[in-house]
Design a protein around this motif. Structure first.
Motif, mmCIF file in Angstrom:
data_model
loop_
_atom_site.group_PDB
_atom_site.id
_atom_site.type_symbol
_atom_site.label_atom_id
_atom_site.label_comp_id
_atom_site.label_asym_id
_atom_site.label_seq_id
_atom_site.Cartn_x
_atom_site.Cartn_y
_atom_site.Cartn_z
ATOM 1 N N LYS A 179 0.816 -1.213 0.000
ATOM 2 C CA LYS A 179 0.000 0.000 0.000
ATOM 3 C C LYS A 179 0.847 1.259 0.000
ATOM 4 C CE LYS A 179 -3.976 -2.089 2.349
ATOM 5 N NZ LYS A 179 -4.847 -2.055 3.552
ATOM 6 N N ARG A 180 1.972 1.226 0.683
ATOM 7 C CA ARG A 180 2.851 2.391 0.727
ATOM 8 C C ARG A 180 3.322 2.759 -0.685
ATOM 9 N NH1 ARG A 180 5.210 7.115 2.478
ATOM 10 N NH2 ARG A 180 7.441 7.114 2.014
ATOM 11 N N ALA A 181 3.761 1.779 -1.444
ATOM 12 C CA ALA A 181 4.249 2.044 -2.794
ATOM 13 C C ALA A 181 3.137 2.572 -3.690
ATOM 14 C CB ALA A 181 4.851 0.778 -3.389
ATOM 15 N N VAL A 182 1.921 2.032 -3.532
ATOM 16 C CA VAL A 182 0.788 2.499 -4.331
ATOM 17 C C VAL A 182 0.469 3.955 -4.025
ATOM 18 C CG1 VAL A 182 -1.675 2.202 -4.774
ATOM 19 C CG2 VAL A 182 -0.192 0.195 -4.579
ATOM 20 N N SER A 183 0.492 4.314 -2.744
ATOM 21 C CA SER A 183 0.176 5.698 -2.362
ATOM 22 C C SER A 183 1.240 6.668 -2.851
ATOM 23 C CB SER A 183 0.020 5.799 -0.840
ATOM 24 O OG SER A 183 1.250 5.541 -0.171
ATOM 25 N N ILE A 184 2.504 6.252 -2.807
ATOM 26 C CA ILE A 184 3.585 7.107 -3.305
ATOM 27 C C ILE A 184 3.447 7.330 -4.807
ATOM 28 C CG2 ILE A 184 6.063 7.134 -3.810
ATOM 29 C CD1 ILE A 184 5.512 8.050 -1.035
ATOM 30 N N LYS A 185 3.120 6.286 -5.547
ATOM 31 C CA LYS A 185 2.956 6.400 -6.994
ATOM 32 C C LYS A 185 1.816 7.358 -7.338
ATOM 33 C CE LYS A 185 1.499 2.738 -9.183
ATOM 34 N NZ LYS A 185 1.474 1.410 -9.846
ATOM 35 N N GLU A 186 0.754 7.352 -6.528
ATOM 36 C CA GLU A 186 -0.355 8.270 -6.761
ATOM 37 C C GLU A 186 0.040 9.706 -6.457
ATOM 38 O OE1 GLU A 186 -3.387 6.669 -4.290
ATOM 39 O OE2 GLU A 186 -3.977 5.103 -5.733
ATOM 40 N N ARG A 187 0.846 9.903 -5.413
ATOM 41 C CA ARG A 187 1.270 11.259 -5.031
ATOM 42 C C ARG A 187 2.379 11.775 -5.925
ATOM 43 N NH1 ARG A 187 2.644 15.519 -4.721
ATOM 44 N NH2 ARG A 187 3.001 16.926 -2.955
ATOM 45 N N TRP A 188 3.335 10.888 -6.280
ATOM 46 C CA TRP A 188 4.492 11.266 -7.090
ATOM 47 C C TRP A 188 4.553 10.318 -8.302
ATOM 48 C CZ3 TRP A 188 6.193 15.697 -5.212
ATOM 49 C CH2 TRP A 188 6.123 15.934 -3.842
ATOM 50 N N PRO A 189 3.864 10.630 -9.381
ATOM 51 C CA PRO A 189 3.714 9.680 -10.507
ATOM 52 C C PRO A 189 5.020 9.262 -11.170
ATOM 53 C CG PRO A 189 2.848 11.861 -11.072
ATOM 54 C CD PRO A 189 3.098 11.864 -9.604
ATOM 55 N N ALA A 190 6.090 10.034 -11.022
ATOM 56 C CA ALA A 190 7.375 9.640 -11.617
ATOM 57 C C ALA A 190 8.158 8.707 -10.706
ATOM 58 C CB ALA A 190 8.220 10.872 -11.933
#
Length: 376
Positions: free
Chosen positions: A276-287
């Motif tokens: 879940k942490r990685a998914v949330s980071i990808k949503e916040r910082w798409p690069a």
């Protein structure tokens, strides 16, 4: 000449040149379909008329200033500027300061975190797990690399996993650092659940292209360094001419599909990009949808380290003396030799940078209020 187009690439990014060897006509035909010859040439050394030589220190200073102006802290900016410049010194232009304008845009547009809170999530005697908090991949991956080098010197082997990061550049950065400490190393960057965000309607022959690197240091001469990516074709090599190769050398494509799958898993699901942490980071910082893996082994794990490094020297010598060069080439070199030669030459004489690349750097500096330390 055709030989000049490809010769100096032979020791560079091996994923970019498989198709060039013996297939120069395909290269030329494809090149005419592209608007940007420089992009296609990738790591071809620029000729004297289309380039100028720049001192490495000037590139470092300018790059660090641009990155700081983009919001990166001084420590990370200086480190990244140094790594980009080292790529230029090796002649790996595709992953040198040519990448600087893109990184600055990613940071200023807030597609990656310019001020990440990099954390060590878990650490043992032989491993470390680092969270990059949505920033570019360089600082967290180098942190993991430095840590696992020390662990490998003590325990023989150590591994570092890095999650929630953006592009970490050339996989060779981290392997070269380990080789400086008399270690052999492997690095790869991956994603989740696949390397590209989508493969819908894409050909299986171009199934992702994760960067990876293996390296062994030499005792007195060049190292052996495989610094490339997993696909037999570069990302820009598409179209009917390249598709014909699938029926001519299918085994090569099946191998690259397998390399891509394993590389993507090692630098993706294996380092926590499914959580879940990685998914949330990808949503916040798409690069910042990527992860990375670094494995370091002490050169003396099984035998005396000098025996291994002398073995590298002997392998390079025998390849040069005994093997018939690839058609169109004047010599046989193992991967790593060209970069080794370039570094010595460019440190002495300056780094040849193409005028188009210099213009891009100037535009980047103008946008960020950073003055060029050289005149074009």
């Amino acid at each position: 000449s055709n030989r000049g187009i490809i010769k100096h690439s032979s020791g560079q990014r091996t994923d970019k040149l498989v198709i060039f060897m013996g297939n120069t006509k395909i290269y030329e035909k494809h090149e005419k379909c592209k608007n940007n010859r420089e992009e296609l040439a990738m790591n071809k050394p620029p000729n004297d008329k289309e380039s100028m030589k720049v001192e490495a220190e000037d590139l470092r200073r300018f790059s660090a200033q641009c990155l700081q102006s983009s919001g990166m802290n001084e420590l990370h900016a200086v480190e990244l500027a140094d790594l980009l410049t080292k790529s230029d010194l090796r002649g790996v232009r595709s992953h040198g300061t040519r990448a600087l304008p893109g990184y600055c845009r990613v940071l200023t547009e807030k597609r990656a975190n310019a001020t990440p809170d990099i954390k060590i999530i878990r650490e043992t005697d032989t491993s470390i797990f680092v969270d990059g908090d949505g920033g570019l991949g360089y600082a967290p991956t180098m942190l993991a690399t430095e840590k696992v080098i020390k662990k490998a010197k003590q325990k023989g082997i150590a591994v570092g996993g890095i999650r929630c990061i953006g592009h970490y550049g050339s996989a060779g950065h981290y392997v070269h650092r380990a080789m400086e400490e008399k270690c052999t190393a492997y690095s790869v960057q991956g994603a989740y659940p696949q390397y590209y965000p989508s493969n819908k309607d894409k050909r299986a022959a171009t199934y992702g292209n994760p960067p990876l690197c293996f390296g062994f240091p030499g005792e007195e001469g060049a190292p052996v360094v495989l610094d490339g990516a997993t696909c037999i074709l570069a990302d820009y090599q598409r179209g009917e001419d390249f598709e014909k190769l699938e029926s001519q050398i299918p085994a090569a494509f099946f191998k690259s599909i397998g390399y891509t799958a394993i590389g993507t898993l090692l630098g993706g699901a294996f380092v926590g990009l499914a959580d879940k942490r990685a998914v949330s980071i990808k949503e916040r910082w798409p690069a910042a949808r990527l992860g990375g893996l670094v494995v370091v082994m002490d050169l003396g794990l099984f035998t005396k380290s000098e025996e291994v490094s002398r073995g590298v020297d002997e392998m390079n010598r025998l390849a040069a003396e005994e093997m018939v060069p690839v058609s169109g080439y004047q010599e046989t070199t193992l991967p790593g030799t060209i970069e080794y030669r370039n570094t010595k030459e460019y440190k002495r004489d300056g780094i040849p940078i193409g005028i188009q690349d210099l213009n891009r750097l100037q535009e980047c500096g103008n946008n960020l209020g950073v003055e060029l330390p050289w005149k074009i």
